[in-house]
Write a protein that holds these residues in place. Structure first.
Motif, PDB file in Angstrom:
ATOM      1  N   UNK A   1       0.849  -1.190   0.000  1.00 59.63           N
ATOM      2  CA  UNK A   1       0.000   0.000   0.000  1.00 59.63           C
ATOM      3  C   UNK A   1       0.883   1.237   0.000  1.00 59.63           C
ATOM      4  N   UNK A   2       0.777   2.106  -1.012  1.00 56.89           N
ATOM      5  CA  UNK A   2       1.630   3.303  -1.053  1.00 56.89           C
ATOM      6  C   UNK A   2       1.343   4.233   0.122  1.00 56.89           C
ATOM      7  N   UNK A   3       2.314   5.075   0.428  1.00 54.72           N
ATOM      8  CA  UNK A   3       2.105   6.096   1.447  1.00 54.72           C
ATOM      9  C   UNK A   3       2.579   5.741   2.831  1.00 54.72           C
ATOM     10  N   UNK A   4       3.094   4.501   3.012  1.00 52.16           N
ATOM     11  CA  UNK A   4       3.620   4.128   4.313  1.00 52.16           C
ATOM     12  C   UNK A   4       2.542   4.038   5.375  1.00 52.16           C
ATOM     13  N   UNK A   5       2.965   4.157   6.643  1.00 49.62           N
ATOM     14  CA  UNK A   5       2.039   4.009   7.771  1.00 49.62           C
ATOM     15  C   UNK A   5       0.948   5.069   7.743  1.00 49.62           C
ATOM     16  N   UNK A   6       1.304   6.304   7.422  1.00 50.04           N
ATOM     17  CA  UNK A   6       0.294   7.357   7.401  1.00 50.04           C
ATOM     18  C   UNK A   6      -0.704   7.152   6.274  1.00 50.04           C
ATOM     19  N   UNK A   7      -0.228   6.634   5.142  1.00 48.09           N
ATOM     20  CA  UNK A   7      -1.143   6.330   4.055  1.00 48.09           C
ATOM     21  C   UNK A   7      -2.143   5.266   4.456  1.00 48.09           C
ATOM     22  N   UNK A   8      -1.670   4.235   5.150  1.00 57.69           N
ATOM     23  CA  UNK A   8      -2.574   3.173   5.620  1.00 57.69           C
ATOM     24  C   UNK A   8      -3.549   3.710   6.660  1.00 57.69           C
TER      25      UNK A   8
ATOM     26  N   UNK B   1      -2.451   4.100  -7.802  1.00 62.00           N
ATOM     27  CA  UNK B   1      -2.725   2.847  -7.092  1.00 62.00           C
ATOM     28  C   UNK B   1      -3.332   3.145  -5.718  1.00 62.00           C
ATOM     29  N   UNK B   2      -2.806   4.163  -5.041  1.00 67.97           N
ATOM     30  CA  UNK B   2      -3.348   4.507  -3.724  1.00 67.97           C
ATOM     31  C   UNK B   2      -4.813   4.918  -3.842  1.00 67.97           C
ATOM     32  N   UNK B   3      -5.117   5.718  -4.863  1.00 67.15           N
ATOM     33  CA  UNK B   3      -6.497   6.160  -5.037  1.00 67.15           C
ATOM     34  C   UNK B   3      -7.418   4.987  -5.299  1.00 67.15           C
ATOM     35  N   UNK B   4      -6.929   4.002  -6.055  1.00 74.35           N
ATOM     36  CA  UNK B   4      -7.750   2.831  -6.335  1.00 74.35           C
ATOM     37  C   UNK B   4      -8.052   2.057  -5.047  1.00 74.35           C
ATOM     38  N   UNK B   5      -7.041   1.906  -4.211  1.00 67.19           N
ATOM     39  CA  UNK B   5      -7.243   1.218  -2.932  1.00 67.19           C
ATOM     40  C   UNK B   5      -8.197   2.027  -2.053  1.00 67.19           C
ATOM     41  N   UNK B   6      -8.035   3.337  -2.085  1.00 71.91           N
ATOM     42  CA  UNK B   6      -8.875   4.204  -1.267  1.00 71.91           C
ATOM     43  C   UNK B   6     -10.343   4.121  -1.697  1.00 71.91           C
ATOM     44  N   UNK B   7     -10.603   4.086  -3.009  1.00 70.72           N
ATOM     45  CA  UNK B   7     -11.974   3.968  -3.490  1.00 70.72           C
ATOM     46  C   UNK B   7     -12.577   2.625  -3.097  1.00 70.72           C
TER      47      UNK B   7
END
Length: 427
Positions: free
Chosen positions: A15-22, A143-149
């Protein structure tokens, strides 16, 4: 026991963005779970608890939707001037306070005021989270946006099921408890967001030969290409209104399909988004690829609207089959458009004015939410042949956007965030 732990860490690392992204993904799940509790019963709350008439409820929601349009550009301006995490938390708390205020009385004007004040940070929320993701995930933002959606759809589903269970009790108190549940979700996400580190944001960007200050637009409101892109994107966001508003009404008023098909089609939409949003994101991972997606996107819109027209031809089997085709095509249009719009809106924004640009682009979705229901209602009133005309209009909007962005994408003047940005440290 080591294998599951190792697999778990590997999955999280992807998951991109590291811990804060998660952590921000958890914020999205909790946020949309709370919103799902409240969104499905908002109009019913104003009817059965506040005692408003149908006309008053319609006017209240129209006014608040109109005021909410200003939320996206306002949030973008604030995000360029203040720490992003603090702006996000302020918006979350403002949403909670405005919603809680609805419990203080049943006066129509006050309820309209509270709803309008809540609509501002509500419309701002998606822009702020998008900006945080772009800064935190960097070149992996698609990719992050896709996971977020995907997480958003999961949250909506959980909230919707919770609302259905509460309303099944038949008690008017259920509406109040659903409202309070949404307020509590805002407190939870505000606490989680405060634990996220402020993402890097360049305050000064070194100019290159291909990107001189003189060639940059003075801002999004003077950037004709970006304004044209935002205008065409407002049209392409109609997939949301067609799926959420038009399809259920069309089933009941124009087809021989059973009314119970409507919630099943919404489930189909959610399942398809969860299954395919992340895998299909790789086709829009670059700015040029995102522009190329506008071609199949336009085709999917045309297929979906033609299928809606065919669903009214008569007969239950044909209606059901055509509606399934329509929702499937429009759902894949939703998935592809989300991928394309995410990459293009961020890539077209200069780094030092990213918030202002994304705020202006947020007007596309806000305007569609405000005007879209009126448009699709007019289409349905005109009859089945109006659907292909709307499909041609959507195809034209996609073609216009594809042509509009040609020079900007193939010969970019502003720097894209898909490549590293050189920052000058300030002392």
């Amino acid at each position: 026991m080591s294998r599951p732990s190792s697999w778990h860490r590997t999955a999280l690392d992807r998951i991109p963005g590291g811990r804060d992204g998660r952590r921000m993904l958890v914020v999205s799940v909790v946020d949309k779970t709370g919103t799902g509790l409240w969104a499905s019963c908002t109009a019913l709350y104003f009817t059965y608890v506040s005692g408003l008439s149908l006309a008053q409820v319609g006017l209240l929601m129209t006014v608040s939707g109109g005021v909410g349009v200003a939320g996206a550009p306002l949030a973008g301006l604030l995000a360029d001037r203040f720490p992003l995490v603090r702006v996000i938390v302020a918006a979350q708390l403002m949403r909670g306070v405005a919603l809680l205020a609805l419990l203080t009385g049943d006066h129509f004007l006050l309820l309209t005021l509270y709803s309008a004040l809540g609509a501002l940070p509500d419309r701002a929320g998606s822009v702020l989270i998008k900006l945080y993701a772009a800064r935190r995930a960097g070149p992996d933002r698609v990719r992050y946006q896709a996971i977020q959606r995907t997480t958003v759809n999961i949250g909506w589903s959980i909230g919707g099921l919770g609302a259905a269970a509460a309303l099944a009790t038949g008690s008017s108190r259920a509406y109040t408890w659903l409202l309070v549940g949404n307020v509590l979700s805002y407190l939870v996400i505000a606490a989680l967001t405060l634990r996220c580190a402020e993402p890097p944001a360049p305050s000064r960007v070194a100019a290159t030969a291909a990107d001189t200050p003189g060639r940059r637009p003075a801002g999004p409101w003077r950037d004709r290409t970006f304004l044209g892109y935002t205008a065409t994107d407002a049209v392409l966001y109609l997939d949301d209104t067609i799926l959420q508003v038009a399809v259920p009404l069309w089933i009941v008023h124009a087809t021989d399909a059973p009314a119970g098909l409507a919630p099943l089609l919404l489930v189909l939409n959610t399942v398809l988004v969860v299954l395919f949003q992340v895998p299909l994101a790789r086709f829009g991972a670059t700015t040029r690829a995102a522009r190329r997606l506008l071609v199949p996107l336009s085709g999917l819109f045309l297929v979906g609207t033609l299928a809606l027209a065919a669903s009214a031809a008569g007969g239950r089997p044909l209606a059901i089959a055509a509606l399934v085709v329509a929702v499937t095509a429009l759902t894949f249009a939703e998935i592809i458009h989300a991928t394309s719009a995410w990459e293009l809106s961020v890539a077209l924004a200069p780094a030092e004015a990213q918030g202002a640009y994304l705020g202006v682009h947020g007007l596309a979705q806000s305007t569609q939410r405000f005007a879209g229901p009126l448009l699709v209602t007019g289409v349905m009133t005109a009859g089945p042949l109006a659907w292909p005309l709307l499909g041609l209009a959507l195809l034209g909007a996609g073609a216009a956007q594809h042509r509009l962005l040609r020079d900007r994408v193939l010969n970019p003047a502003p720097p894209s965030l898909s490549v590293p940005v050189i920052t000058l440290s300030e002392h």
